[in-house]
Structures are given as C-alpha cells and as structure tokens.
Design a protein around this motif. Structure first.
Motif, short mmCIF file in Angstrom:
data_model
loop_
_atom_site.label_atom_id
_atom_site.label_comp_id
_atom_site.label_asym_id
_atom_site.label_seq_id
_atom_site.Cartn_x
_atom_site.Cartn_y
_atom_site.Cartn_z
N PHE A 283 4.22 3.41 -5.86
CA PHE A 283 3.09 3.64 -6.76
C PHE A 283 3.15 2.68 -7.95
CE2 PHE A 283 1.09 5.78 -10.42
CZ PHE A 283 -0.19 5.94 -9.90
N LEU A 284 4.33 2.48 -8.51
CA LEU A 284 4.50 1.55 -9.63
C LEU A 284 4.14 0.13 -9.20
CD1 LEU A 284 5.43 0.78 -12.48
CD2 LEU A 284 7.78 0.69 -11.61
N ILE A 285 4.60 -0.27 -8.03
CA ILE A 285 4.28 -1.61 -7.52
C ILE A 285 2.78 -1.76 -7.32
CG2 ILE A 285 4.58 -3.23 -5.60
CD1 ILE A 285 7.02 -2.95 -7.43
N GLN A 286 2.14 -0.71 -6.83
CA GLN A 286 0.68 -0.73 -6.64
C GLN A 286 -0.03 -0.96 -7.98
OE1 GLN A 286 -0.97 2.89 -4.88
NE2 GLN A 286 -2.88 2.55 -5.98
N LYS A 287 0.41 -0.26 -9.03
CA LYS A 287 -0.21 -0.39 -10.35
C LYS A 287 0.01 -1.80 -10.91
CE LYS A 287 -2.08 2.66 -9.76
NZ LYS A 287 -3.53 2.84 -9.79
N ILE A 288 1.19 -2.36 -10.69
CA ILE A 288 1.47 -3.72 -11.15
C ILE A 288 0.58 -4.72 -10.43
CG2 ILE A 288 3.22 -5.55 -11.16
CD1 ILE A 288 5.32 -3.38 -11.72
N LYS A 289 0.45 -4.55 -9.12
CA LYS A 289 -0.40 -5.46 -8.34
C LYS A 289 -1.86 -5.38 -8.80
CE LYS A 289 2.19 -5.72 -3.97
NZ LYS A 289 2.19 -5.37 -2.53
N GLU A 290 -2.33 -4.17 -9.08
CA GLU A 290 -3.71 -4.00 -9.54
C GLU A 290 -3.94 -4.74 -10.85
OE1 GLU A 290 -4.43 0.17 -9.77
OE2 GLU A 290 -4.44 0.47 -7.59
N ARG A 291 -2.97 -4.69 -11.74
CA ARG A 291 -3.08 -5.35 -13.04
C ARG A 291 -3.00 -6.88 -12.91
NH1 ARG A 291 -4.67 -2.70 -17.88
NH2 ARG A 291 -4.34 -0.46 -17.51
N LEU A 292 -2.14 -7.33 -11.97
CA LEU A 292 -1.98 -8.77 -11.78
C LEU A 292 -3.14 -9.38 -11.01
CD1 LEU A 292 1.82 -8.87 -10.84
CD2 LEU A 292 0.79 -9.72 -12.94
N LYS A 293 -3.88 -8.53 -10.29
CA LYS A 293 -5.01 -8.94 -9.46
C LYS A 293 -4.54 -9.94 -8.40
CE LYS A 293 -8.20 -7.83 -13.16
NZ LYS A 293 -9.23 -8.28 -14.10
N ASN A 294 -5.32 -10.97 -8.13
CA ASN A 294 -4.95 -11.92 -7.06
C ASN A 294 -4.32 -13.20 -7.60
OD1 ASN A 294 -5.93 -10.28 -4.96
ND2 ASN A 294 -8.03 -10.93 -5.41
N LYS A 295 -3.92 -13.17 -8.88
CA LYS A 295 -3.36 -14.37 -9.48
C LYS A 295 -1.88 -14.54 -9.17
CE LYS A 295 -6.55 -13.97 -13.38
NZ LYS A 295 -6.67 -13.72 -14.85
N VAL A 296 -1.27 -13.48 -8.65
CA VAL A 296 0.17 -13.48 -8.40
C VAL A 296 0.48 -12.97 -7.00
CG1 VAL A 296 2.40 -12.54 -9.14
CG2 VAL A 296 0.68 -13.13 -10.87
N GLU A 297 1.36 -13.68 -6.30
CA GLU A 297 1.85 -13.20 -5.00
C GLU A 297 3.13 -12.41 -5.26
OE1 GLU A 297 3.86 -14.88 -0.84
OE2 GLU A 297 3.05 -16.30 -2.32
N VAL A 298 3.06 -11.12 -5.01
CA VAL A 298 4.21 -10.24 -5.26
C VAL A 298 5.07 -10.16 -4.00
CG1 VAL A 298 4.93 -7.91 -5.89
CG2 VAL A 298 2.91 -8.93 -6.97
N VAL A 299 6.34 -10.54 -4.12
CA VAL A 299 7.26 -10.54 -2.98
C VAL A 299 8.34 -9.48 -3.19
CG1 VAL A 299 8.90 -11.89 -1.61
CG2 VAL A 299 6.86 -13.00 -2.61
#
Length: 349
Positions: A283-299
């Motif tokens: 859930f935390l990772i999901q919230k971080i991804k939402e905030r980062l949008k598509n500007k960051v590739e999360v690995v």
C-alpha cells in the motif's frame, strides 16, 4: 545489523569481490533473528538507562550478538570467516552534540565468537564534524550504480544519488519507525501490506502537522534519530481523537509526499531502487508511485536484497576498513574529510 524499527538482528554471510573500479557481492546465507519481547523492551528503553546500566547493556548485547553469530555459523555450516562487521544498535545519535552511540561492544563480540570484529562505524565521521549517517550510500555507489536514486524505507527513510560526480545522501522522514509504532497500538508488530492503512482516510490536519515538522528539514537535511522521533512525531501519532486506521493512512501519505520532495526532478525518467522493510508494504509503495506519477521507474529487487542490503553494505564497510580504504564519504555526511571508520579488534598486527 540492527535497525531502528526493531525487527530483529540481521545476519548475513557474504563474499565481496573488490576490483579497482567496481565491487560485487554474493549473499551465501542470511537470516533475521527476531527479538524476544524482553530484548525489544531492553533496546527500546536503552536511552532511559543510567550510564552504568547502559554500559552493562552494551556488553550484554555484545554477548547476545556474539552467540547469535556462533549459532548462525553452526546452523549454516560455515567454515571460512574472515571477520565480523557489526553495526550494533543505535541508542543515541546526536551529531550536533558531537556523539553517536551504538551498543554491542566489539571487544565482547570478539571474545564470545573468537573472530576478529570491526564495529563502531559512525564515531570517526562525527568527530570530523559529519552526521555519521547515512553510511549505506557508499554501498549504493559500488553495488547499485545502475540506479539514479537508491531509496531505503527502513525505520527512517533516506536516499542516495550521484550529483555532479559526487555521491550525496540524506535522511528525509520517518517511515517504519512511525508505522510500526502505530501498528503496535493495534497489537501488531507491523501493518502487513499496509492493510490497516488502506482502509483509513487521510486526516488533513494531521498531514499538515507532519509537513510542518519536515518542511524546515528539507533544506538542512540533517540525519534523523530516535530523539527526533520522540520530540516531533510521537505526539502527532498519539492523537487518539483520530481513528487508528486514519493515522496509519495519513502517515503513509506523509512518507509518499516527502519521498517526492526528496527526489530531484529530471528531464529523463528516473530509475529508483527501493529497499528496506517498507518495500514490502504494497500500500505504501502504491501511494509513492501515485505521487511520483510516470516520471520515475520504481524497481523493487528480489526479497533477499530488500531484507539484507543494509547488512551487506556494512560488510562492505568492514572490508574497506580492513583494507584502509575510504568507507565514509564527506559528500554524504558533511564531514571535513572522507574517512575509513571502524574500530578493529582481534586482527593480527
């Protein structure tokens, strides 16, 4: 390695290959020895002890670590150990006052295990005017250079990156330290997958109070410790007028916001490596991804790297200390010079 989230004692048996320009690691065996309720109580309250009681705990915990290492060696049938690199457990971290203190006495570990020990990795940097933290970035530089940014979601969240040819890094907010503190109020060690937070609603007043704590730190970027958590965060989390799930949800949102603020904007897509216990919190990772949008590739790497990256890096710090090579970067800590920190015990002169 023992972190601020009090998950347990991480033990890793690894092989490190040191080339002139690059270094590689291989994890051969690894485990986390969970702390008993008694040890959690001792470690979480260590800062309240008298000087004599604290020195006693330093040696008692050193005995605990030494015996845990011997059990680990036996259980994994390990026959060849060069030395132990031990971070210990942080009780006090006050670089502004000129000290940092990790218990788990290196001499005691050596006497119990019979093996050479490198410990006390932070003190020299603090003596030289640095924060003594974070120390993991040199591992990011050597082991994970293919990533633009390395994010660690441990008890405290921090990141490291290359900037103008130098490795820079800093703590930027509390993560699992706060989430686990709230989870304990629900009788849980941690909020698995963010289940409790996921059913909560963001409390805007609480979110603004958290932001007010972090806003002044965004320019200074000091290292964070238990003292800061107890002074600035605990009272916000203790607001019983806000339902617990809402507090959990709001704290997750705060971590996501501070993560976005900490990662510098780039024209090209940023490649972000996420490790630490928070990487398991979907859930935390999901919230971080939402905030980062598509500007960051999360690995998110394989489980073993998430769990034991920090311990492997302290093994590297030990190797660099034994080789008299730099293991603490002034560009990261703000010290007056790079250093090779760590107290060596039991090595043949």
């Amino acid at each position: 390695m023992s972190g601020t989230s009090l998950d347990g004692l991480d033990l890793v048996y690894c092989k490190i290959k040191c080339g002139k320009k690059s270094k590689k690691f291989e994890i051969l065996s690894a485990t986390t020895k969970k702390y008993s309720a008694n040890w959690k109580r001792k470690l979480s309250s260590a800062h309240t002890l008298t000087a004599a009681q604290l020195f006693s705990l330093d040696h008692l915990y050193g005995q605990y670590v030494g015996r845990a290492i011997l059990d680990f060696i036996k259980d994994n049938k390990i026959k060849d150990v060069d030395f132990i690199a031990s971070h210990g457990h942080t009780v006090f971290h006050q670089p502004g006052n000129g000290f940092t203190y990790q218990i788990g006495n290196g001499q005691t570990i050596h006497e119990v295990s019979g093996l050479p020990v490198v410990s006390d990795f932070r003190s020299l940097d603090v003596i030289r005017g640095g924060e003594g933290a974070p120390l993991v970035p040199i591992g990011d530089q050597y082991f994970f250079s293919e990533y633009d940014v390395c994010l660690n979601l441990g008890g405290i969240a921090n990141l490291s990156m290359e900037r103008k040819g130098k490795r820079v890094a800093f703590d930027f907010c509390f993560a699992n330290m706060g989430l686990n503190y709230l989870a304990a109020k629900a009788g849980k060690e941690f909020d698995k997958d963010g289940a409790l937070a996921s059913v909560g609603i963001v409390n805007e007043i609480m979110l603004k109070r958290l932001e007010a704590v972090y806003r002044p730190l965004r320019k200074k970027r000091p290292s964070l410790g238990r003292e800061d958590f107890e002074k600035s965060i605990k009272s916000i989390l203790n607001n019983a007028a806000i339902p617990l799930s809402n507090r959990m949800r709001t704290f997750c949102e705060s971590i996501a916001i501070e993560t976005v603020n900490a990662i510098p904007a780039k024209k090209s897509k940023t490649k972000l490596l996420v490790t630490g216990g928070g990487a398991f919190n979907s859930f935390l990772i999901q919230k971080i991804k939402e905030r980062l949008k598509n500007k960051v590739e999360v690995v998110i790497p394989r489980k073993q790297v998430i769990e034991f990256k920090e311990a492997v890096v302290f093994a590297l710090l030990g190797v660099l200390r034994v080789r008299s090579e730099v293991n603490c970067l002034k560009s990261v800590t703000g010290a007056k010079s790079d250093s090779s920190g760590g107290v060596m015990v039991g090595f043949n002169s």
